[in-house]
Each structure stands twice: as structure tokens, then as C-alpha cells.
Design a protein around this motif. Structure first.
Motif, short mmCIF file in Angstrom:
data_model
loop_
_atom_site.label_atom_id
_atom_site.label_comp_id
_atom_site.label_asym_id
_atom_site.label_seq_id
_atom_site.Cartn_x
_atom_site.Cartn_y
_atom_site.Cartn_z
N ASP A 143 3.21 -5.32 6.54
CA ASP A 143 2.53 -4.73 5.39
C ASP A 143 2.98 -3.29 5.19
O ASP A 143 3.25 -2.85 4.06
CB ASP A 143 1.03 -4.81 5.62
CG ASP A 143 0.20 -4.32 4.43
OD1 ASP A 143 0.72 -4.29 3.30
OD2 ASP A 143 -0.97 -3.97 4.64
N ARG B 20 6.65 -3.23 3.78
CA ARG B 20 6.68 -3.54 2.34
C ARG B 20 6.15 -2.37 1.52
O ARG B 20 6.72 -2.02 0.47
CB ARG B 20 5.84 -4.79 2.05
CG ARG B 20 6.42 -6.10 2.53
CD ARG B 20 5.70 -7.28 1.87
NE ARG B 20 4.25 -7.22 2.12
CZ ARG B 20 3.62 -7.96 3.02
NH1 ARG B 20 4.30 -8.80 3.79
NH2 ARG B 20 2.31 -7.87 3.17
N THR B 21 5.08 -1.76 1.99
CA THR B 21 4.45 -0.69 1.23
C THR B 21 5.34 0.55 1.19
O THR B 21 5.43 1.22 0.15
CB THR B 21 3.08 -0.35 1.84
OG1 THR B 21 2.29 -1.55 1.92
CG2 THR B 21 2.34 0.67 1.00
N ARG C 69 8.04 -0.13 -1.39
CA ARG C 69 7.49 -0.03 -2.75
C ARG C 69 7.19 1.42 -3.11
O ARG C 69 7.32 1.82 -4.28
CB ARG C 69 6.22 -0.88 -2.86
CG ARG C 69 6.49 -2.40 -2.83
CD ARG C 69 5.21 -3.21 -2.86
NE ARG C 69 4.32 -2.77 -3.93
CZ ARG C 69 3.07 -2.33 -3.73
NH1 ARG C 69 2.57 -2.27 -2.51
NH2 ARG C 69 2.34 -1.95 -4.75
N THR D 189 -0.45 1.40 -2.14
CA THR D 189 -1.23 0.59 -1.21
C THR D 189 -0.66 -0.82 -1.13
O THR D 189 -0.13 -1.36 -2.11
CB THR D 189 -2.70 0.52 -1.63
OG1 THR D 189 -2.79 -0.04 -2.95
CG2 THR D 189 -3.32 1.90 -1.65
N GLY D 190 -0.78 -1.41 0.06
CA GLY D 190 -0.40 -2.80 0.26
C GLY D 190 -1.65 -3.62 0.49
O GLY D 190 -2.70 -3.37 -0.10
N GLU D 191 -1.55 -4.61 1.35
CA GLU D 191 -2.73 -5.40 1.67
C GLU D 191 -3.77 -4.52 2.34
O GLU D 191 -4.95 -4.54 1.98
CB GLU D 191 -2.34 -6.57 2.58
CG GLU D 191 -1.46 -7.60 1.88
CD GLU D 191 -1.05 -8.72 2.81
OE1 GLU D 191 -1.44 -8.69 4.00
OE2 GLU D 191 -0.34 -9.62 2.36
N GLU E 166 -1.45 2.01 3.52
CA GLU E 166 -1.41 3.08 2.53
C GLU E 166 -0.27 4.02 2.91
O GLU E 166 -0.20 4.52 4.04
CB GLU E 166 -2.72 3.86 2.50
CG GLU E 166 -3.92 3.07 2.03
CD GLU E 166 -5.19 3.91 2.03
OE1 GLU E 166 -5.29 4.84 1.21
OE2 GLU E 166 -6.07 3.63 2.86
N SER F 146 9.58 -8.98 -0.35
CA SER F 146 9.26 -9.49 0.97
C SER F 146 10.11 -8.78 2.00
O SER F 146 11.16 -8.20 1.68
CB SER F 146 9.52 -11.00 1.06
OG SER F 146 8.78 -11.71 0.09
#
Length: 247
Positions: A50, A53-54, A57, A110-112, A115, A201
Motif C-alpha cells: 500500500d 503504490r501510494t 501515485r 492516501t492509499g488504502e 498516507e 499495481s
């Protein structure tokens, strides 16, 4: 461990696109760094995948923000950074440190549960005091449950299965991979990715698949070897659907 990684310069055939400056003077230019801060509370840390990925992004969000483009307030700093090496440093913060970091100009993604706050580039020796005192070490994260299988119909950042990197370093490498993919996309492809919210992903392929990826023509991050791993190590392959379709 430190996660201030520097991928190899772009090849000499790089275009004059403003997102892909000519590499000839990269090492001679003043060096800047893109700061990223991950929120790492003692009792509720994010899962490793997570966070990766964050972080990726967050880099894409900074690259595409209107303040980073044209005459935007961060545009000069972004150009200075991209004219040198695309260096990134990931630090960690919790509690009051995180709140102070969030008071500085930047963007929180933010992801799942993760932060990550990304800030406009700063000179290597010109960090704001609120960020300079944050720790680089200690960004050790794991995945309590097996991470989801990468969605190969969308963008995937593939990590070298043979390398053992700290979470902080891997977050920076994921950011590099996302940025190299961004540079390769057309304006329309960038817009579509941004409007979709930068879905992506992160995955670790089998060794054979990794070898195929590194010679596929997709963007590859090669580390300069200043921290944790040997110089020239391939760390990430940026596998975006738009790039797969190109001859």
C-alpha cells in the motif's frame, strides 16, 4: 536505510518534451531532491505494498499538478529538479512531526491506509527544517496479508525479485518507475491516467518474467548504487498498457 536513489540519466535519444529534458548536463546541473514523507504511526503502520503504490501515485500527482506546470508556483523548482537527476528521498513522520510536515506546501496522497505527502523539490542542502529533522531510517514495513495479484490490464510497477531493499528505498524506486512511465506517455495518455486517479499495481514477478521485462523495451530504473544495492542494479520496470502496445 536511506532511500535517496538516483536512476540513470535518460538515453541520448530523449525528446525535447518538457517532461523529458536533454540529459547531457544532468550531472553538471545543481542537484535537487523531491521529498516524500510517509506517515508511520507506531500503532497503525500501513502495509508495505500500500505504501509503495501510494508513493508512486504521490510522485505522479506532483508531476501533473497545475502548480508544477507552465508558470505554476512550483514549476521552476520542478524544472530545476528534472534538469538534474530525478533524486527522491523518503522520510517518515508520526504525530506532531506529521502535522508539522502537512503545514508545509505539498500534496498528501492516501492509499488504502497509507498516507504520503510529497513536496516541491528542494536543493540537496536546502531542506526545510521541519523535514530535515525527520528520520530516513526505520521505514521497515511488511504486508500482513499476501498483497493482491497485480492487475495486468492496468499499469504495473514490477520490482526486481532478486533485490532486498528497505521499504523507504523501494518507495523511492517505485516513484522513479512511475515517473519514467509518465515521461514516455503522450499528453492524451497522461490525461487519461490522471483522470482515472493514477491506478497502478505493484508486484514482484518470477525470475523468468523479470528477465523478459528488462529487455521488453519498457522503462527500467537502474540505481546509481549510493545506498543498499550495487550500482547499475535494475530495480523497477514500469509496465503501462499504453507502452506495451508500442512497436
Amino acid at each position: 536505510m536511506s532511500s535517496d536513489d538516483i536512476p540513470e540519466p535518460l538515453p541520448a535519444t530523449a525528446s525535447a518534451d518538457p517532461f523529458r529534458p536533454e540529459p547531457a548536463a544532468r550531472d553538471e546541473a545543481p542537484q535537487f531532491v523531491l521529498p516524500l514523507v510517509v506517515r508511520l504511526e507506531k500503532t497503525d503502520p500501513p502495509a508495505r505494498t500500500d505504501a509503495l503504490r501510494t508513493a508512486a501515485r504521490a510522485v505522479l500527482t506532483m508531476l501533473s499538478d497545475e502548480r508544477s506546470l507552465g508558470d505554476g508556483e512550483w514549476a521552476r523548482a520542478m524544472r530545476d529538479w528534472e534538469d538534474a537527476r530525478i533524486r527522491k528521498v523518503v522520510r517518515r513522520a508520526r504525530g506532531a512531526e506529521w502535522r508539522k510536515a502537512c503545514a508545509l506546501p505539498g500534496i498528501t496522497v492516501t492509499g488504502e491506509r497509507a498516507e504520503v505527502r510529497v513536496f516541491p523539490p528542494v536543493p540537496l542542502d536546502g531542506w526545510p527544517k521541519e523535514l530535515a529533522k525527520l528520520q530516513v531510517s526505520g521505514t521497515e514495513l511488511d504486508d500482513p496479508e499476501p498483497p493482491p495479484v497485480p492487475d495486468r490490464t492496468g499499469p504495473v510497477l514490477w520490482l526486481n525479485p532478486a533485490l532486498d531493499m528497505s521499504a523507504g528505498k523501494t518507495m523511492a524506486q517505485a516513484g522513479h518507475g512511475a515517473q519514467l512511465a509518465w515521461w514516455e506517455l503522450s499528453g492524451a495518455e497522461r490525461t487519461a491516467w490522471r483522470e482515472a486517479g493514477f491506478p497502478l499495481s505493484v508486484g514482484v514477478p518470477e525470475a523468468g518474467h523479470w528477465r523478459e521485462l528488462t529487455v521488453s523495451g519498457l522503462p527500467v530504473v537502474r540505481d546509481a548504487g549510493f545506498t543498499e544495492i550495487a550500482p547499475g542494479s535494475c530495480t523497477v520496470v514500469a509496465d503501462h498498457p499504453a507502452l506495451r502496445r508500442r512497436p
